[in-house]
Motif scaffolding. Structure first.
Motif, PDB file in Angstrom:
ATOM      1  N   ALA A  20      -4.871  10.651   4.285  1.00 17.90           N
ATOM      2  CA  ALA A  20      -6.107  10.954   3.631  1.00 17.90           C
ATOM      3  C   ALA A  20      -6.092   9.800   2.409  1.00 17.90           C
ATOM      4  CB  ALA A  20      -6.315  12.232   2.900  1.00 17.90           C
ATOM      5  N   ILE A  21      -7.186   9.013   2.731  1.00 18.93           N
ATOM      6  CA  ILE A  21      -7.575   7.894   1.734  1.00 18.93           C
ATOM      7  C   ILE A  21      -8.951   7.761   1.341  1.00 18.93           C
ATOM      8  CG2 ILE A  21      -7.396   5.282   1.866  1.00 18.93           C
ATOM      9  CD1 ILE A  21      -5.697   5.557   4.526  1.00 18.93           C
ATOM     10  N   GLU A  22      -9.083   7.460   0.162  1.00 17.08           N
ATOM     11  CA  GLU A  22     -10.231   7.086  -0.508  1.00 17.08           C
ATOM     12  C   GLU A  22     -10.810   5.765  -0.209  1.00 17.08           C
ATOM     13  OE1 GLU A  22     -12.103   9.168  -2.901  1.00 17.08           O
ATOM     14  OE2 GLU A  22     -10.711  10.608  -1.985  1.00 17.08           O
ATOM     15  N   PRO A  23     -12.099   5.753   0.075  1.00 13.59           N
ATOM     16  CA  PRO A  23     -12.754   4.820   0.719  1.00 13.59           C
ATOM     17  C   PRO A  23     -12.479   3.348  -0.243  1.00 13.59           C
ATOM     18  CG  PRO A  23     -14.316   6.580   0.811  1.00 13.59           C
ATOM     19  CD  PRO A  23     -13.089   7.019   0.105  1.00 13.59           C
ATOM     20  N   ARG A  24     -12.276   3.553  -1.471  1.00 15.15           N
ATOM     21  CA  ARG A  24     -12.340   2.386  -2.234  1.00 15.15           C
ATOM     22  C   ARG A  24     -10.943   1.828  -1.922  1.00 15.15           C
ATOM     23  NH1 ARG A  24      -9.365   3.354  -6.983  1.00 15.15           N
ATOM     24  NH2 ARG A  24      -8.845   5.584  -7.508  1.00 15.15           N
ATOM     25  N   ALA A  25      -9.775   2.558  -1.484  1.00 16.22           N
ATOM     26  CA  ALA A  25      -8.572   1.863  -1.400  1.00 16.22           C
ATOM     27  C   ALA A  25      -8.827   1.116  -0.054  1.00 16.22           C
ATOM     28  CB  ALA A  25      -7.629   3.027  -1.221  1.00 16.22           C
ATOM     29  N   LEU A  26      -9.876   1.061   0.857  1.00 12.95           N
ATOM     30  CA  LEU A  26      -9.922   0.300   2.122  1.00 12.95           C
ATOM     31  C   LEU A  26     -10.006  -1.038   1.675  1.00 12.95           C
ATOM     32  CD1 LEU A  26     -12.275   2.476   4.278  1.00 12.95           C
ATOM     33  CD2 LEU A  26      -9.732   2.550   4.103  1.00 12.95           C
ATOM     34  N   ALA A  27     -10.555  -1.456   0.609  1.00  9.13           N
ATOM     35  CA  ALA A  27     -10.777  -2.751   0.114  1.00  9.13           C
ATOM     36  C   ALA A  27      -9.180  -3.562  -0.315  1.00  9.13           C
ATOM     37  CB  ALA A  27     -11.591  -3.117  -1.476  1.00  9.13           C
ATOM     38  N   TRP A  28      -8.125  -2.928  -0.365  1.00  4.89           N
ATOM     39  CA  TRP A  28      -6.996  -3.338  -0.570  1.00  4.89           C
ATOM     40  C   TRP A  28      -6.088  -3.630   0.378  1.00  4.89           C
ATOM     41  CZ3 TRP A  28      -6.245   1.470  -4.335  1.00  4.89           C
ATOM     42  CH2 TRP A  28      -7.144   1.429  -5.469  1.00  4.89           C
ATOM     43  N   VAL A  29      -6.687  -3.378   1.890  1.00  2.00           N
ATOM     44  CA  VAL A  29      -5.996  -3.804   3.124  1.00  2.00           C
ATOM     45  C   VAL A  29      -6.381  -5.323   3.109  1.00  2.00           C
ATOM     46  CG1 VAL A  29      -5.757  -3.185   5.482  1.00  2.00           C
ATOM     47  CG2 VAL A  29      -6.226  -1.589   3.910  1.00  2.00           C
ATOM     48  N   PRO A  30      -5.340  -6.250   3.439  1.00  2.00           N
ATOM     49  CA  PRO A  30      -5.829  -7.616   3.552  1.00  2.00           C
ATOM     50  C   PRO A  30      -6.252  -7.988   4.735  1.00  2.00           C
ATOM     51  CG  PRO A  30      -3.368  -7.227   4.020  1.00  2.00           C
ATOM     52  CD  PRO A  30      -3.966  -6.006   3.323  1.00  2.00           C
ATOM     53  N   GLU A  31      -7.378  -8.920   4.740  1.00  2.00           N
ATOM     54  CA  GLU A  31      -8.319  -9.147   6.126  1.00  2.00           C
ATOM     55  C   GLU A  31      -7.578 -10.171   6.766  1.00  2.00           C
ATOM     56  OE1 GLU A  31     -11.778  -8.729   7.578  1.00  2.00           O
ATOM     57  OE2 GLU A  31     -11.718  -8.048   5.481  1.00  2.00           O
ATOM     58  N   GLY A  32      -7.815 -10.193   8.197  1.00  2.00           N
ATOM     59  CA  GLY A  32      -7.274 -10.663   9.076  1.00  2.00           C
ATOM     60  C   GLY A  32      -5.957 -10.967   9.481  1.00  2.00           C
ATOM     61  N   ARG A  33      -4.919 -10.270   9.126  1.00  2.00           N
ATOM     62  CA  ARG A  33      -3.548 -10.112   9.394  1.00  2.00           C
ATOM     63  C   ARG A  33      -3.159  -8.933   9.329  1.00  2.00           C
ATOM     64  NH1 ARG A  33      -0.128  -9.246   4.869  1.00  2.00           N
ATOM     65  NH2 ARG A  33      -1.226  -9.494   2.834  1.00  2.00           N
ATOM     66  N   ALA A  34      -1.801  -8.805  10.004  1.00  2.00           N
ATOM     67  CA  ALA A  34      -1.053  -7.270  10.193  1.00  2.00           C
ATOM     68  C   ALA A  34      -0.609  -6.716   9.043  1.00  2.00           C
ATOM     69  CB  ALA A  34      -0.178  -7.359  11.410  1.00  2.00           C
ATOM     70  N   SER A  35      -1.051  -5.488   8.942  1.00  2.00           N
ATOM     71  CA  SER A  35      -0.355  -4.510   7.762  1.00  2.00           C
ATOM     72  C   SER A  35      -0.229  -3.381   8.265  1.00  2.00           C
ATOM     73  CB  SER A  35      -1.375  -4.856   6.420  1.00  2.00           C
ATOM     74  OG  SER A  35      -2.476  -4.371   6.725  1.00  2.00           O
ATOM     75  N   GLY A  36       0.680  -2.728   7.482  1.00  2.00           N
ATOM     76  CA  GLY A  36       0.762  -1.209   7.800  1.00  2.00           C
ATOM     77  C   GLY A  36       0.670  -0.328   6.712  1.00  2.00           C
ATOM     78  N   MET A  37       0.616   0.987   6.946  1.00  2.00           N
ATOM     79  CA  MET A  37       0.206   1.987   6.050  1.00  2.00           C
ATOM     80  C   MET A  37       1.230   2.053   5.033  1.00  2.00           C
ATOM     81  SD  MET A  37      -2.654   3.129   6.741  1.00  2.00           S
ATOM     82  CE  MET A  37      -2.663   4.501   5.524  1.00  2.00           C
ATOM     83  N   PRO A  38       2.615   1.858   5.278  1.00  2.00           N
ATOM     84  CA  PRO A  38       3.401   1.646   4.217  1.00  2.00           C
ATOM     85  C   PRO A  38       3.280   0.827   3.091  1.00  2.00           C
ATOM     86  CG  PRO A  38       4.569   2.240   6.154  1.00  2.00           C
ATOM     87  CD  PRO A  38       3.348   1.885   6.590  1.00  2.00           C
TER      88      PRO A  38
END
Length: 351
Positions: A295-313
């Motif tokens: 479960a993730i707060e919407p504001r945390a979505l901004a911390w996912v880097p754009e345009g490259r692969a990243s994992g939930m960890p």
């Protein structure tokens, strides 16, 4: 259904048709469950059975059991909601009893209970874009989320579980064989929800968290926690409780965990300062593992880097580095990550 509601729908196996009529009237379930002195299910009488008995001129003082189905269809205690829904649809009935191994009545599933949960405002994201390479040639033509278990695809089991808990707004992240998944699920209406797709560039897979950037772009208005999970899980969990715990703890991100036990195949030496203090022969270690449900707060979505692969960890680590609250929510039910042929076989065997 609560135990109190179950009791209201139950009568002794010695009950009359009049007694059963009163039970059906007060419970509002359209059935009367008849149990013996030990609490075992003895029969099921529907309102249709009652009407037919009365039209045949039978007395309301007749034994209800004489007009009931004495071996009704049942489900085992703890059966997944999706399985119950399938049975209700297949039998064209509105209710099915739940019994334990001894035949004791432990619950009653009604169609309104299974599909009528109060809608939640939360969006769910199912990650279904992976190649599933560990399954070998099984996924050459079929994406892993469409592997079939007990007559349904894995992703359908997931969606029906979410719908049963009140989540109606679902996004599916797709990449490998995306058209197969989209064709299979459509707009989600046949499953009781809305399904939309987060389409990755096939040349640039985004990983288990990266596709959340697509959600961020498509749904900038999100105000409630987002439920995120992998699309290859055979699991039954209480999404309402997960989201409630997430909100109650004030977490930015909540990770569902699962207990995992591993037996060390050797004797383990315990020592301190070079001196042996004990010896444990083949101890069993118990660890909490990541169950790939979040479960993730919407504001945390901004911390996912754009345009490259990243994992939930990676997102979990980012939250911790920022000093955000990250909590664990224990998943007590059966859980299978369908990653290998043996995992798939185990899922089919337990379904």
């Amino acid at each position: 259904m609560s135990q109190r509601e179950l009791m209201r729908a139950t009568a002794a196996s010695t009950a009359t048709l009049r007694d059963a009529l009163l039970v059906i009237d007060r419970s509002g379930t359209s059935v009367c469950l008849l149990v013996d002195d030990a609490g075992r299910l003895a029969g099921l009488l529907t309102d249709g059975d009652l009407r037919r008995a009365i039209l045949r001129g039978r007395s309301l003082d007749d034994l209800a059991l004489d007009h009931a189905t004495k071996s009704p269809h049942t489900v085992a205690a703890g059966s997944p909601r999706a399985l119950v829904l399938d049975l209700l649809a297949a039998l064209h009935v509105s209710a099915v009893p739940e019994v334990d191994a001894e035949g004791t009545l432990v619950g009653l599933h009604t169609l309104s209970d299974v599909v009528g949960a109060r809608p939640l405002p939360n969006v769910a994201v199912i990650m279904a874009g992976g190649r599933g390479s560990r399954l070998g040639d099984l996924t050459d033509d079929t994406p892993k989320p469409l592997m079939t278990v007990a007559g349904r695809s894995i992703i359908e089991w997931i969606i029906l579980g979410l719908v049963g808990d009140g989540i109606r707004d679902i996004h599916v992240s797709v990449n490998y064989l995306a058209d197969r998944i989209e064709e299979h699920l459509g707009d989600g209406s046949r499953l009781g929800c809305s399904v939309r797709y987060l389409r990755e560039d096939p040349e640039r897979p985004l990983g288990t968290a990266g596709s959340l950037t697509l959600l961020r772009a498509e749904r900038p208005d999100l105000a409630d926690a987002v439920l995120v999970m992998n699309g290859d899980l055979m699991v039954q969990f209480d999404a309402v409780d997960l989201l409630h715990t997430h909100a109650r703890t004030g977490a930015t991100l909540t990770v569902a965990t699962r207990s995992y036990q591993h037996e060390v195949p050797f004797g383990v030496v315990e020592e301190s300062g070079g001196r042996v203090t004990g010896l444990r022969e083949k101890p069993t270690l118990t660890l909490d593992i990541n169950a790939a449900v979040y479960a993730i707060e919407p504001r945390a979505l901004a911390w996912v880097p754009e345009g490259r692969a990243s994992g939930m960890p990676d997102l979990v680590e980012t939250c911790l580095e920022k000093g955000e609250v990250v909590t664990a929510w224990h998943l007590g039910s059966d859980w299978i990550d369908v990653g290998t042929p043996s995992d798939l076989a185990r899922a089919k065997g337990q379904a």
